[in-house]
Design a protein around this motif. Structure first.
Motif, short mmCIF file in Angstrom:
data_model
loop_
_atom_site.label_atom_id
_atom_site.label_comp_id
_atom_site.label_asym_id
_atom_site.label_seq_id
_atom_site.Cartn_x
_atom_site.Cartn_y
_atom_site.Cartn_z
N ILE A 1 0.85 -1.19 0.00
CA ILE A 1 0.00 0.00 0.00
C ILE A 1 0.88 1.24 0.00
N GLU B 1 -4.24 -5.05 7.41
CA GLU B 1 -2.99 -4.34 7.11
C GLU B 1 -1.88 -4.81 8.04
N GLU B 2 -0.68 -4.91 7.46
CA GLU B 2 0.49 -5.33 8.23
C GLU B 2 1.70 -4.54 7.77
N ARG B 3 2.64 -4.37 8.67
CA ARG B 3 3.95 -3.81 8.32
C ARG B 3 4.84 -4.98 7.95
N ARG C 1 3.88 -0.82 4.30
CA ARG C 1 2.53 -1.09 4.81
C ARG C 1 1.82 -1.85 3.71
N CYS C 2 1.31 -3.04 4.07
CA CYS C 2 0.72 -3.94 3.08
C CYS C 2 -0.66 -4.41 3.50
N ARG C 3 -1.44 -4.80 2.51
CA ARG C 3 -2.77 -5.38 2.72
C ARG C 3 -2.62 -6.89 2.55
N THR C 4 -3.07 -7.65 3.55
CA THR C 4 -3.06 -9.11 3.49
C THR C 4 -4.45 -9.64 3.79
#
Length: 90
Positions: free
Chosen positions: A10, A25-27, A18-21
């Motif tokens: 993201i 959301e997770e770092r 910062r990502c969408r899983t």
């Protein structure tokens, strides 16, 4: 056991994104793949990106993870061809 989870970037940083899983959301630690632009799909293990993957691969992996969840929850009417397409042909 360590299971790879697809994640979509993201917002990218040099060492963390910062990502969408599938879990929200997770770092994600980016030390092994290097910085990646927003929209990139990654295969992650234990909060670290290990590989850049295609969106198609991410969708296949998520579908297989859905199948594993169904199996682990005791669902007896699992359509293996839906969750694991082509597996029986391998």
């Amino acid at each position: 056991m360590c299971v790879g989870i697809p994640a979509q970037v993201i917002e990218a940083g040099d060492y963390v994104a910062r990502c969408r899983t599938r879990n929200g959301e997770e770092r994600i630690n980016m030390m092994l793949t290097g910085p990646q632009p927003a929209g990139t799909w990654l295969l992650t293990f234990l909060g670290s990106a290990r590989e850049v993957i295609s969106e198609e691969d991410a969708l296949h992996i998520d579908k297989a993870l859905d199948g594993l969840s169904a199996i682990m929850s005791g669902d007896e009417a699992i359509d293996l061809n839906h969750y694991f397409p082509g597996l029986a042909e391998s």
